[in-house]
Motif scaffolding. Sequence first.
Motif, PDB file in Angstrom:
ATOM      1  N   THR A 131       1.060   4.070   6.634  1.00  0.00           N
ATOM      2  CA  THR A 131       0.222   2.833   5.848  1.00  0.00           C
ATOM      3  C   THR A 131      -0.716   1.830   6.728  1.00  0.00           C
ATOM      4  O   THR A 131      -1.337   0.966   6.091  1.00  0.00           O
ATOM      5  CB  THR A 131       0.174   2.114   4.181  1.00  0.00           C
ATOM      6  N   LYS A 157      -2.295  -0.232  -5.803  1.00  0.00           N
ATOM      7  CA  LYS A 157      -3.632  -0.484  -5.583  1.00  0.00           C
ATOM      8  C   LYS A 157      -3.496  -1.133  -5.040  1.00  0.00           C
ATOM      9  O   LYS A 157      -3.905  -2.380  -5.915  1.00  0.00           O
ATOM     10  CB  LYS A 157      -4.543   0.617  -6.362  1.00  0.00           C
ATOM     11  N   ASP A 188      -9.804  -1.099  -6.579  1.00  0.00           N
ATOM     12  CA  ASP A 188      -9.916  -0.505  -6.084  1.00  0.00           C
ATOM     13  C   ASP A 188     -10.817   0.556  -6.807  1.00  0.00           C
ATOM     14  O   ASP A 188     -10.043   0.592  -8.488  1.00  0.00           O
ATOM     15  CB  ASP A 188      -8.052   0.409  -6.106  1.00  0.00           C
ATOM     16  N   ASP A 212      -4.410   0.845   6.049  1.00  0.00           N
ATOM     17  CA  ASP A 212      -4.652   0.044   5.211  1.00  0.00           C
ATOM     18  C   ASP A 212      -4.300  -1.646   5.595  1.00  0.00           C
ATOM     19  O   ASP A 212      -4.974  -2.465   5.231  1.00  0.00           O
ATOM     20  CB  ASP A 212      -3.785   0.443   3.754  1.00  0.00           C
ATOM     21  N   TYR A 245       0.844  -1.629  -0.053  1.00  0.00           N
ATOM     22  CA  TYR A 245      -0.011   0.406  -0.151  1.00  0.00           C
ATOM     23  C   TYR A 245       0.684   1.077   0.057  1.00  0.00           C
ATOM     24  O   TYR A 245       2.276   1.177   0.188  1.00  0.00           O
ATOM     25  CB  TYR A 245      -0.166  -0.141   1.487  1.00  0.00           C
TER      26      TYR A 245
END
Length: 289
Positions: free
Chosen positions: A109, A46, A50, A112, A42
């Motif tokens: 990140t 992607k 996405d 995520d 991430y």
Amino acid sequence: MYADYHLHSEFSDDSGESMENQIARAIELGLDEMCFTDHVDYGIKKDWDDPRGIQWRGGDGMSSSADEMSPLANVNYPEYFAKLLRMRATFGSKISIRSGLEFGIQSITVQDYEKLFTKYRNELDFVLFSMHQVNNQEFWNQQFQEGKTQQEYNEQYYNEIMKTMKLFRNYSVLAHLDLLVRYDRAGIYPFEKVQDIIAEILKQAITDGKGIEVNTSSWHYGLSDTQPSRKILKLYKDLGGKIITVGSDAHSTKYLADHIKDAYAILKDEIGFTEFTTFDHMKPVFHTL
């Protein structure tokens, strides 16, 4: 036990090797267990679904067109875990196949990865904590190192690992801890200059019940030492660390299980470990060296 715990397949954007080929080669080599750890990065990549779409790359660089190009994307998770189940059904009588992911994590990140782990935690046996970039600047192309002294980029790299470890704990082991050595054009930065921060990283891992990895790709990259170095491995042991996996980081059958047994010998005869580790549903399983 003979196991390779860092392997890539067609689900990693930088590998074209099929799971079938990797498994067939592993069986041929006599492996008892293998763990696929395909890439999630991430920040620079992607997910396949996405809504913003994904990028594609080819011989002329990046493009929004998919013509004669390959996708620059994270693992297609539903297909990945479904195929792992099929592979177990097909080959499970000959080899144990574990499901893992390599999290190319950064402090920016973490959220995520928390979402990803929460969604697929029941499918995962193993998670590698890797750092391939800092602030979305990659190491392999010198983007991260550019404009910094060797001291600056080495210290920033290890401090970013420490920062991220404190934010994210849903992993199994720290992968190729001194990865920056692979891409450091200035040569090997003296261990003694970063020993204190590395010790703090290792202490944090031990406190959190996490381990480290020996990544045997150091041999085919032509590094002068193991990855992480023998000094890091010794420090980890001296601090009380016990969880340690060994993986080839093979993106093709050419390097599958490469120098795994050499790493076992180093861990046992040079560093003094008596056991190494595999994982089952994120729990370490210990085996005698």
